[in-house]
Design an enzyme around this catalytic site. Structure first.
Site, mmCIF file in Angstrom:
data_model
loop_
_atom_site.group_PDB
_atom_site.id
_atom_site.type_symbol
_atom_site.label_atom_id
_atom_site.label_comp_id
_atom_site.label_asym_id
_atom_site.label_seq_id
_atom_site.Cartn_x
_atom_site.Cartn_y
_atom_site.Cartn_z
ATOM 1 N N LYS A 106 0.998 -1.136 0.234
ATOM 2 C CA LYS A 106 0.095 -0.158 0.016
ATOM 3 C C LYS A 106 0.716 1.192 0.195
ATOM 4 C CE LYS A 106 -2.044 1.911 3.879
ATOM 5 N NZ LYS A 106 -1.895 3.459 4.130
ATOM 6 N N ASN A 107 1.714 1.408 1.232
ATOM 7 C CA ASN A 107 2.383 2.784 1.321
ATOM 8 C C ASN A 107 3.716 2.907 -0.086
ATOM 9 O OD1 ASN A 107 0.829 3.106 3.349
ATOM 10 N ND2 ASN A 107 2.228 2.680 4.853
ATOM 11 N N CYS A 153 -5.468 7.736 9.035
ATOM 12 C CA CYS A 153 -5.640 7.343 10.402
ATOM 13 C C CYS A 153 -5.475 8.467 11.168
ATOM 14 C CB CYS A 153 -5.129 5.908 10.732
ATOM 15 S SG CYS A 153 -5.267 4.618 9.587
ATOM 16 N N ARG A 198 -0.988 15.220 12.963
ATOM 17 C CA ARG A 198 -0.131 14.631 11.648
ATOM 18 C C ARG A 198 0.155 15.811 11.106
ATOM 19 N NH1 ARG A 198 -2.445 8.865 9.233
ATOM 20 N NH2 ARG A 198 -0.286 8.832 8.551
ATOM 21 N N ILE A 238 2.577 18.470 8.642
ATOM 22 C CA ILE A 238 3.494 18.384 7.525
ATOM 23 C C ILE A 238 4.771 19.473 7.278
ATOM 24 C CG2 ILE A 238 1.743 17.066 5.991
ATOM 25 C CD1 ILE A 238 1.016 19.730 4.524
ATOM 26 N N ASP A 239 5.095 19.801 8.461
ATOM 27 C CA ASP A 239 6.201 20.832 8.445
ATOM 28 C C ASP A 239 7.151 20.491 7.817
ATOM 29 O OD1 ASP A 239 6.013 19.307 10.937
ATOM 30 O OD2 ASP A 239 7.742 20.420 11.234
ATOM 31 N N ASP A 281 3.195 0.470 12.154
ATOM 32 C CA ASP A 281 1.868 -0.066 11.614
ATOM 33 C C ASP A 281 1.870 -1.483 11.962
ATOM 34 O OD1 ASP A 281 1.834 2.455 10.499
ATOM 35 O OD2 ASP A 281 2.665 1.760 8.640
ATOM 36 N N ARG A 327 -9.153 0.287 3.391
ATOM 37 C CA ARG A 327 -8.260 1.072 3.018
ATOM 38 C C ARG A 327 -6.685 0.375 2.493
ATOM 39 N NH1 ARG A 327 -6.702 4.959 6.803
ATOM 40 N NH2 ARG A 327 -5.086 5.237 5.115
HETATM 41 N N1 EPU Z 1 6.196 14.242 11.401
HETATM 42 C C1 EPU Z 1 6.631 15.614 11.754
HETATM 43 N N2 EPU Z 1 6.592 16.434 10.664
HETATM 44 C C2 EPU Z 1 5.981 16.239 9.375
HETATM 45 C C3 EPU Z 1 5.931 14.935 9.093
HETATM 46 C C4 EPU Z 1 6.036 13.850 10.170
HETATM 47 O O1 EPU Z 1 6.546 16.254 12.807
HETATM 48 O O2 EPU Z 1 6.215 16.977 8.732
HETATM 49 C C5 EPU Z 1 6.217 13.234 12.353
HETATM 50 C C6 EPU Z 1 4.850 12.717 12.827
HETATM 51 O O3 EPU Z 1 4.122 13.378 13.448
HETATM 52 C C7 EPU Z 1 5.283 11.404 13.355
HETATM 53 C C8 EPU Z 1 6.622 10.902 12.643
HETATM 54 O O4 EPU Z 1 7.038 12.320 12.160
HETATM 55 O O5 EPU Z 1 5.440 11.467 14.814
HETATM 56 C C9 EPU Z 1 6.542 10.036 11.565
HETATM 57 O O6 EPU Z 1 5.525 10.573 10.303
HETATM 58 P P1 EPU Z 1 5.828 10.096 9.091
HETATM 59 O O7 EPU Z 1 5.806 11.357 8.145
HETATM 60 O O8 EPU Z 1 6.838 8.944 8.935
HETATM 61 O O9 EPU Z 1 4.481 9.264 8.565
HETATM 62 P P2 EPU Z 1 3.532 9.222 7.208
HETATM 63 O O10 EPU Z 1 4.411 9.446 6.268
HETATM 64 O O11 EPU Z 1 2.276 10.427 7.639
HETATM 65 C C10 EPU Z 1 3.770 6.867 6.798
HETATM 66 C C11 EPU Z 1 2.771 5.768 6.538
HETATM 67 C C12 EPU Z 1 2.142 5.402 7.779
HETATM 68 C C13 EPU Z 1 3.276 5.123 9.126
HETATM 69 C C14 EPU Z 1 4.371 5.967 8.980
HETATM 70 C C15 EPU Z 1 5.209 5.759 9.961
HETATM 71 C C16 EPU Z 1 2.069 6.147 4.240
HETATM 72 C C17 EPU Z 1 1.028 6.504 3.355
HETATM 73 N N3 EPU Z 1 1.792 6.267 5.768
HETATM 74 O O12 EPU Z 1 2.850 8.083 7.331
HETATM 75 O O13 EPU Z 1 1.180 4.157 7.610
HETATM 76 O O14 EPU Z 1 2.866 4.767 10.158
HETATM 77 O O15 EPU Z 1 4.702 6.381 7.759
HETATM 78 O O16 EPU Z 1 6.027 4.391 9.429
HETATM 79 O O17 EPU Z 1 2.999 5.622 3.986
HETATM 80 C C18 EPU Z 1 -0.481 2.822 7.851
HETATM 81 O O18 EPU Z 1 -0.020 2.218 6.740
HETATM 82 O O19 EPU Z 1 -1.237 2.219 8.460
HETATM 83 C C19 EPU Z 1 0.127 3.918 8.123
HETATM 84 C C20 EPU Z 1 -0.461 4.680 9.014
#
Ligand code: EPU
Length: 428
Positions: free
Chosen positions: A22-23, A117, A122, A124-125, A305, A397
Site C-alpha cells: 500500500k505505502n 488514520c 499529523r 506536514i511541516d 504499523d 483502505r
Molecule cells: N512528522 C512531523 N512533521 C512532518 C511529518 C511527520 O513532525 O512534517 C512526525 C509525525 O508526527 C510522526 C513522525 O514524524 O510522529 C513520522 O511520521 P511520517 O511522516 O513518517 O508518517 P507518514 O508519512 O504520515 C507513513 C505511513 C504510515 C506509517 C508512518 C510511519 C503512508 C501513506 N503512511 O505515514 O502508515 O505509520 O509512515 O512509518 O506511507 C499505515 O499504513 O497504517 C500507516 C499509518
C-alpha cells in the site's frame, strides 16, 4: 455499513499470497505525474486507497485503464490540472504526495490537507520545509495547501524528524529540479527504496534510498516504464502474527523476508517458529507466547504499523509485555476495544503494559483505524465464539480481499452488510 463476523478459536493453516505494498503504491501512483509518457504499474493492491489515488489522477487529467485487477496503465500526458480538492484528499493520508508530484510537474500545486488514520496531530511541516528549500513558496489558505515556484532548484535539506511522507514528497519535487538535492536524516522504509527504483526506472538519478542520505540529481525528462510494486511488508506481518496468535501453521508467500526481520525477531522471541525461504516465510506456533518488550521505530526498527496486531497477540502471552510507541503520539485507541474482549492492558502515555490473559473472549468491536482494524480481526480469530468487527471501511483502505484470504486459511469469517443481517433476523 459492512462488518466482519468471525467465529474464532481455530488455528490458521495453509498458504496466503501477499499483495503489493500500500505505502509504495500510494507514492508511486502520484509519481507517474512526473513522467512525460504512459506507464504501466503492476502488483497494485486491490484496496480503497489505491482506488482513491487513481480517481485523483483521473480528475487531474490522466488517462487510466486497467489491464487486469492488479495492473494499470496510466497516461499522464494530458494531466494539466494542479488542484486536488477536499472531497478527493480527505479520505487518505497519501493525498499529500500530490503536492510534491504536482509541484515537480507544474511548479505549482494546490491540495487539500490529507486525511488518513487518526494518531493525534499529523503535521506536514517537514514536507513544507523541503518544498521551501527547493525554492517554492508555501501558503495555507481557505483550507488548501498551496506550493508555487517560478522554478525549483536542487538544495540540501536536513529533516528534523525521520518522516516517510516528507522524504517521499521531497523526492517527488526534486526529481526534475535542476541541480543536486541531498536529503539528510531521510526515512529508510522499503517503500522509499521502491519509489526511488520506480523513478530511476523512468530515467531519474536517485542514489542512497534506503540509507539516511538520499541524493537526487535533477533530470529533464522521464520516459515510460513497466514497474512492479514490492510486496506489502505490513500485510505480510499481519498474517504472520495472525498465524502465531491462533496457534497455526501458515506459509506467507510473495514476501521479501529482509523487510520482515524485526517482526521475525519478535515472533521468535515469543516462542513462534519462523522459517525463512527466498520469497516466503512460514510461521508455526503451538503454545501461548512469552511476553516481550517492543519499541516501535522508523525502519529498520519494529514498524509502528504492526503495533496493534502484535499487542493483540501479546494479550494472551504467558507473562507481561511492554510496548512503547516511538513514532506516533496516540496509537493506542484500539486498546479499549481489546479490553472489551478481556485483554488486560494499561496505557500510560506512549507505553502500554500488557498483562497476558489465558484467552480473549468474543465481543462486538470496532476498527478505530486501519491497523487497529486488522488487530480486531486477529482478536476475533483468537477468541472462541462470534466476534463482530464494525467500521471496516478503515480495513478496506489497506488490506485486499481480507475475508477471502483468511477463509483460505480455514478461518470462519464473513463480510455482511446491515441489510443482509436485517433480512436474516426477519427470516429467523
Ligand atoms: N512528522 C512531523 N512533521 C512532518 C511529518 C511527520 O513532525 O512534517 C512526525 C509525525 O508526527 C510522526 C513522525 O514524524 O510522529 C513520522 O511520521 P511520517 O511522516 O513518517 O508518517 P507518514 O508519512 O504520515 C507513513 C505511513 C504510515 C506509517 C508512518 C510511519 C503512508 C501513506 N503512511 O505515514 O502508515 O505509520 O509512515 O512509518 O506511507 C499505515 O499504513 O497504517 C500507516 C499509518
Amino acid at each position: 455499513m459492512d462488518k466482519f463476523v468471525i467465529k474464532g478459536g481455530k488455528p490458521l493453516k495453509g498458504t496466503v499470497r501477499i499483495g503489493g505494498a500500500k505505502n509504495a503504491a500510494v507514492a508511486i501512483l502520484p509519481a507517474v505525474l512526473l513522467c512525460d509518457e504512459p506507464c504501466v504499474i503492476e502488483n497494485l493492491p486491490e484496496i480503497s486507497d489505491v482506488t482513491l489515488i487513481l480517481r485523483a489522477l483521473e480528475y487531474l487529467g490522466a488517462d487510466i485503464s486497467y489491464i487486469n485487477k492488479s495492473t494499470v496503465s496510466i497516461d499522464p500526458t494530458h494531466a494539466n490540472a494542479f488542484v486536488v480538492s477536499k472531497s478527493i484528499a480527505e479520505g487518505m493520508r497519501a493525498s499529500s504526495y500530490f503536492l510534491g508530484a504536482l509541484l515537480g510537474r507544474h511548479n505549482k500545486a494546490r491540495v487539500a490537507p490529507p486525511g488518513g488514520c487518526d494518531f493525534g496531530v499529523r503535521p506536514i511541516d517537514q514536507h513544507i520545509k523541503g518544498f521551501e528549500a527547493l525554492g517554492a513558496k508555501v501558503t495555507i489558505e481557505n483550507g488548501m495547501v498551496e506550493a508555487k515556484a517560478p522554478s525549483l532548484s536542487g538544495c540540501s535539506i536536513y529533516l528534523d524528524v525521520v518522516s516517510v511522507g516528507a522524504t517521499i514528497n521531497i523526492m517527488l519535487a526534486a526529481t526534475k529540479a535542476p541541480g543536486l538535492t541531498v536529503i539528510e536524516n531521510a526515512a529508510k522504509e522499503p517503500h522509499i527504496v521502491d519509489l526511488a527504483n520506480f523513478l530511476n526506472s523512468m530515467g531519474a538519478d536517485i542514489m542512497g534510498a534506503g540509507t539516511g542520505v538520499i541524493k537526487i540529481r535533477g533530470v529533464n525528462h522521464l520516459h515510460s516504464t513497466n514497474y512492479s510494486i514490492i510486496p506489502d511488508q505490513i500485510e505480510a506481518g499481519t498474517y504472520m502474527v495472525a498465524a502465531a496468535a491462533t496457534g497455526g501453521d501458515v506459509i506467507i508467500n510473495n514476501v521479501i523476508p529482509k523487510h520482515l526481520e524485526s517482526i521475525i525477531a519478535k515472533l521468535t522471541e515469543t516462542g513462534a517458529q519462523v522459517t525463512e525461504y527466498d520469497e516466503a516465510v512460514r510461521v508455526k506456533m503451538d503454545r501461548r507466547p512469552k511476553g516481550c518488550k517492543i519499541k516501535t521505530m522508523p525502519h529498520p526498527g519494529f514498524p509502528t504499523d504492526m503495533q496493534p496486531q502484535i499487542a493483540t497477540y501479546l494479550a494472551i502471552a504467558d507473562g507481561t509485555s511492554v510496548i512503547t510507541e516511538g513514532v506516533w503520539d496516540s496509537r493506542f485507541r484500539y486498546v479499549d476495544q481489546l479490553t472489551l474482549m478481556g485483554a488486560d492492558i494499561v496505557v500510560d502515555g506512549k507505553t502500554a503494559i500488557i498483562s497476558g490473559v489465558e484467552g480473549l473472549k468474543p465481543a462486538p468491536v470496532k476498527a478505530v483505524d486501519l491497523r487497529a482494524g486488522a488487530a480486531m480481526i486477529i482478536a476475533g480469530l483468537m477468541a472462541d465464539g462470534t466476534t463482530t468487527v464494525e467500521d471496516i471501511e478503515h480495513i478496506d483502505r489497506g488490506y485486499e480481499n481480507l475475508a477471502e484470504k483468511f477463509a483460505e486459511l480455514g478461518a470462519d469469517i464473513k463480510r455482511i452488510d446491515d441489510h443482509s443481517e436485517f433480512r436474516i433476523i426477519k427470516e429467523a
